[in-house]
Design a protein around this motif. Sequence first.
Motif, short mmCIF file in Angstrom:
data_model
loop_
_atom_site.label_atom_id
_atom_site.label_comp_id
_atom_site.label_asym_id
_atom_site.label_seq_id
_atom_site.Cartn_x
_atom_site.Cartn_y
_atom_site.Cartn_z
N UNK A 31 0.82 -1.20 0.00
CA UNK A 31 0.00 0.00 0.00
C UNK A 31 0.86 1.25 0.00
N UNK A 32 0.20 2.39 0.12
CA UNK A 32 0.92 3.66 0.20
C UNK A 32 1.10 4.11 1.64
N UNK A 33 0.36 3.51 2.56
CA UNK A 33 0.50 3.80 3.99
C UNK A 33 0.33 2.50 4.77
N UNK A 38 0.53 1.11 -3.62
CA UNK A 38 1.82 1.69 -4.01
C UNK A 38 1.77 2.16 -5.46
N UNK A 39 2.26 3.36 -5.70
CA UNK A 39 2.37 3.94 -7.05
C UNK A 39 1.01 4.09 -7.73
#
Length: 377
Positions: free
Chosen positions: A113-115, A140-141
Amino acid sequence: MADPADLIRWRPSAISRWRPERFDVAAAELPLIAASDARPILPELDLWDSWPLEHPDGRIVRRGGREWWFMLSAPRFPDPGQRHDAARIRLIARDGDGWHDFGPALPDDANPGSREWAGSAVLWDEDGHLSLFFTAAGRRDRPHSFEQRMFVSDARLTDDGITGWTTPRQIVASDGRRYSPADEADGEPGAIKAFRDPAFFRDPATGADHVLFAASAGWDADSYNGVVGVATRDGDGWRLDDPLVEAVGVNNELERPHIRMFGGRYYLFFSTQGRTFSPEWQRGPNGLYGLVADTVRGPWRPVNGSGLIAANPASEPTQAYSWWVDGDGRVHSFIDHWGMRGRGFADDLSLLRGQFGGTPAPVFAIAADGNGVRIER
């Protein structure tokens, strides 16, 4: 995704329903947090949701006089609300000399994930093999979103920290039938749907391993449709099971649910906030809530009549949050906006940063006796 016809046909039958009617807030009030309590243990970072490395039976791991803790962390933004969009899990040890920072728990490129949001951690054996269960928020991305997926990664505990993380594996996915997909692109805290906060529990009666999690009902589109979900280990993987508890029409978030055993009974604890109660229902305080049962599958009964165990004082309704009960009945949380003294952010924007604790709150203990769970004074 489930077929639309399944959404119509499937309805909960054996799921316990949480319908609190009267909250005894006075009996549940916690002491006021003081300035001396709010000194940050890591001055450059905000810290919030926390959980210790535990044995499978729920006892905190203690080695060489040291405990290992995982805490969500982020830089100290001018608006602490921004921390949720930059959250990383931090590894922090505690011993007789205080807290010691070991940096991000997971490698920089490990999270899909991004977090990184909350979870739990289990030490399997004396050789140091462990698993970290955690929430991956967003992807992610990819563009920012509030999508939530639950993963597990394995590693090994040494005297110098944790090494050898494996590639995270997704635990279970939302089925869109019992559990609503938590995949919103936009939202705000308290209003988004949930599929997060995996908390490990080994049932001493059956030996089965479970993961509890905060979720949203897939069979009801009410804006307030929080449930406590559960998955069960099935061979080398996990099986998604029916929710244990639902609060449809009552509350949108039953956050960080986890089970502890006291006196041979099962106690299910979770945190929630006043703002996540439906306006059509009596609003409870920001606090620790719980239910009790004789088996994991219930039926689950609210402790103390309503489920309320510990609440922020009426004069400081946001002073702490995200309560985690350990295997010894001690309760851990973080300091939120404390010392507000009736002031609001509309009166003074500097309170957003100035009165946010972002550090562990004072620990207190609870005592469980049948259908009652009380703060030890």
